[in-house]
Design a protein around this motif. Sequence first.
Motif, PDB file in Angstrom:
ATOM      1  N   PHE A  11      39.487  -1.284  -1.466  1.00 22.45           N
ATOM      2  CA  PHE A  11      39.831  -1.201  -0.660  1.00 22.45           C
ATOM      3  C   PHE A  11      41.794  -1.367  -0.441  1.00 22.45           C
ATOM      4  O   PHE A  11      42.792  -0.709  -0.269  1.00 22.45           O
ATOM      5  N   GLY A  12      42.863  -1.830  -1.800  1.00 27.46           N
ATOM      6  CA  GLY A  12      44.056  -2.120  -1.779  1.00 27.46           C
ATOM      7  C   GLY A  12      44.651  -0.087  -2.214  1.00 27.46           C
ATOM      8  O   GLY A  12      45.750   0.043  -1.649  1.00 27.46           O
ATOM      9  N   PRO A  14      42.764   2.846  -3.613  1.00 27.32           N
ATOM     10  CA  PRO A  14      41.559   2.696  -3.759  1.00 27.32           C
ATOM     11  C   PRO A  14      41.092   4.368  -4.004  1.00 27.32           C
ATOM     12  O   PRO A  14      42.275   5.422  -4.322  1.00 27.32           O
ATOM     13  N   MET A  26      35.689   0.420   5.359  1.00 32.17           N
ATOM     14  CA  MET A  26      36.402   0.692   5.821  1.00 32.17           C
ATOM     15  C   MET A  26      36.729   1.431   7.432  1.00 32.17           C
ATOM     16  O   MET A  26      37.258   0.599   8.414  1.00 32.17           O
ATOM     17  N   LYS A  30      36.147  -3.644  11.765  1.00 32.65           N
ATOM     18  CA  LYS A  30      37.280  -3.697  12.688  1.00 32.65           C
ATOM     19  C   LYS A  30      37.117  -2.610  13.828  1.00 32.65           C
ATOM     20  O   LYS A  30      38.116  -1.965  14.401  1.00 32.65           O
ATOM     21  N   GLY A  53      49.983   3.914   5.430  1.00 30.70           N
ATOM     22  CA  GLY A  53      48.305   3.064   5.605  1.00 30.70           C
ATOM     23  C   GLY A  53      47.354   3.153   5.784  1.00 30.70           C
ATOM     24  O   GLY A  53      46.987   2.377   5.975  1.00 30.70           O
ATOM     25  N   ASP A  76      49.840   7.404   3.349  1.00 30.73           N
ATOM     26  CA  ASP A  76      48.901   6.611   2.546  1.00 30.73           C
ATOM     27  C   ASP A  76      49.199   7.591   0.733  1.00 30.73           C
ATOM     28  O   ASP A  76      49.052   8.312   1.028  1.00 30.73           O
ATOM     29  N   PRO A  77      49.522   6.460  -0.064  1.00 30.29           N
ATOM     30  CA  PRO A  77      49.119   6.609  -1.150  1.00 30.29           C
ATOM     31  C   PRO A  77      47.636   7.501  -2.357  1.00 30.29           C
ATOM     32  O   PRO A  77      48.297   8.252  -2.834  1.00 30.29           O
ATOM     33  N   ALA A 105      55.268   3.213   2.067  1.00 31.18           N
ATOM     34  CA  ALA A 105      55.853   2.922   2.344  1.00 31.18           C
ATOM     35  C   ALA A 105      57.454   3.098   2.026  1.00 31.18           C
ATOM     36  O   ALA A 105      57.852   3.080   2.749  1.00 31.18           O
ATOM     37  N   GLU A 106      57.522   2.697   0.779  1.00 30.27           N
ATOM     38  CA  GLU A 106      58.511   2.788  -0.576  1.00 30.27           C
ATOM     39  C   GLU A 106      59.628   4.028   0.416  1.00 30.27           C
ATOM     40  O   GLU A 106      60.872   3.989   0.052  1.00 30.27           O
ATOM     41  N   ILE A 121      47.980  -1.403   9.452  1.00 30.58           N
ATOM     42  CA  ILE A 121      46.960  -2.518   9.581  1.00 30.58           C
ATOM     43  C   ILE A 121      46.138  -2.656   7.817  1.00 30.58           C
ATOM     44  O   ILE A 121      45.997  -2.117   7.308  1.00 30.58           O
ATOM     45  N   ASN A 122      46.744  -3.945   7.732  1.00 23.63           N
ATOM     46  CA  ASN A 122      46.032  -4.730   6.054  1.00 23.63           C
ATOM     47  C   ASN A 122      46.265  -3.521   4.933  1.00 23.63           C
ATOM     48  O   ASN A 122      45.703  -3.060   4.038  1.00 23.63           O
ATOM     49  N   SER A 123      47.620  -3.302   5.101  1.00 21.13           N
ATOM     50  CA  SER A 123      48.475  -2.356   4.194  1.00 21.13           C
ATOM     51  C   SER A 123      49.626  -3.470   3.469  1.00 21.13           C
ATOM     52  O   SER A 123      50.048  -3.047   2.053  1.00 21.13           O
TER      53      SER A 123
HETATM   54  C1  LIG Z   1      43.127  -2.414   3.138  1.00 20.74           C
HETATM   55  S1  LIG Z   1      43.484  -0.498   3.263  1.00 20.74           S
HETATM   56  C2  LIG Z   1      43.457  -0.795   4.227  1.00 20.74           C
HETATM   57  C3  LIG Z   1      43.732   0.639   4.841  1.00 20.74           C
HETATM   58  C4  LIG Z   1      42.982   0.687   6.678  1.00 20.74           C
HETATM   59  N1  LIG Z   1      45.080   0.971   7.436  1.00 20.74           N
HETATM   60  C5  LIG Z   1      42.687   0.731   7.233  1.00 20.74           C
HETATM   61  O1  LIG Z   1      42.631  -0.519   8.282  1.00 20.74           O
HETATM   62  O2  LIG Z   1      41.099   0.598   7.319  1.00 20.74           O
HETATM   63  C6  LIG Z   1      45.554  -0.361   2.474  1.00 20.74           C
HETATM   64  C7  LIG Z   1      45.832   0.979   2.308  1.00 20.74           C
HETATM   65  O3  LIG Z   1      46.850   0.740   2.302  1.00 20.74           O
HETATM   66  C8  LIG Z   1      47.681   1.463   1.513  1.00 20.74           C
HETATM   67  N2  LIG Z   1      48.801   1.726   0.132  1.00 20.74           N
HETATM   68  C9  LIG Z   1      48.647   1.203  -0.714  1.00 20.74           C
HETATM   69  N3  LIG Z   1      49.884   0.976  -1.097  1.00 20.74           N
HETATM   70  C10 LIG Z   1      50.632   1.101  -0.049  1.00 20.74           C
HETATM   71  C11 LIG Z   1      51.821   1.608  -0.403  1.00 20.74           C
HETATM   72  N4  LIG Z   1      52.528   1.268  -1.115  1.00 20.74           N
HETATM   73  N5  LIG Z   1      52.713   2.355   1.124  1.00 20.74           N
HETATM   74  C12 LIG Z   1      51.690   2.519   1.833  1.00 20.74           C
HETATM   75  N6  LIG Z   1      50.657   2.927   2.103  1.00 20.74           N
HETATM   76  C13 LIG Z   1      49.517   1.594   0.200  1.00 20.74           C
HETATM   77  C14 LIG Z   1      46.363   2.085   0.369  1.00 20.74           C
HETATM   78  O4  LIG Z   1      46.148   3.321  -0.016  1.00 20.74           O
HETATM   79  C15 LIG Z   1      44.804   1.596   2.083  1.00 20.74           C
HETATM   80  O5  LIG Z   1      44.410   3.279   2.360  1.00 20.74           O
END
Ligand SMILES: C[S@@+](CC[C@H](N)C(=O)[O-])C[C@H]1O[C@@H](n2cnc3c(N)ncnc32)[C@H](O)[C@@H]1O
Length: 189
Positions: A11-12, A14, A26, A30, A53, A76-77, A105-106, A121-123
């Motif tokens: 998830f974090g 993927p 995912m 939700k 993300g 998304d990375p 994001a960075e 969301i959750n990212s």
């Molecule tokens: C828990 S998932 C949530 C995905 C989606 N937003 C959802 O709610 O189903 C976290 C997402 O954040 C992305 N992610 C991880 N590091 C990130 C970063 N530095 N910048 C943007 N996205 C990132 C991951 O690749 C992943 O797709």
Amino acid sequence: MNLDDLLLRMFGRPCGLLGRVGGFIMAHTKRTFTPWAIGLLEIQPGDRVLEVGFGPGAAIRRLAESTPAGFIAGVDPSREMLQQARTRNAKALRAGRVDLRQGSAECLPFEEHSFDKVLSINSLQVWSDTRTGLREIHRVLKKGGQLALGFTVHSRQSRTGLVETLAAAGFGEVRLIETDQGFGLVAKK
Ligand SMILES: C[S@@+](CC[C@H](N)C(=O)[O-])C[C@H]1O[C@@H](n2cnc3c(N)ncnc32)[C@H](O)[C@@H]1O
């Protein structure tokens, strides 16, 4: 592999087969939280919206369906998530109404003042540098633009200090909103 590594790969951040399974999960959960988080942004017809993300792209699809005159972008990375999100949004991508990029994001691959609304969301809890990511979102938002962050109860994101972190990144009118499935924050540039 311990439980934390497993959750990160699903998830974090993927990646590989575990990431593909995580993306499937995912995309099919939700069902009420995602619309709730999108609702925080009070999206108007014609808005340009960015999701940071986007994971499997389920929120991107909802955004594209509910904003027919607007434009939706995402970063998304994860290569696996990019593939799933592209498949899920193939029609809108072909129509040029959605633009999905591999990125983080960075270091957002967009010009400053490009978006009316930004959703994540959750990212944020898995970004490598929260402050830089939020500064980047602030940069790409138009003046008066809005950010909404959503976190489900499974996100492991603490509420503590988040309002202050958003304020330190330059956001104003920061509000924390609770729901039975988690919480959200809304803020303005
Ligand atoms: C828990 S998932 C949530 C995905 C989606 N937003 C959802 O709610 O189903 C976290 C997402 O954040 C992305 N992610 C991880 N590091 C990130 C970063 N530095 N910048 C943007 N996205 C990132 C991951 O690749 C992943 O797709």
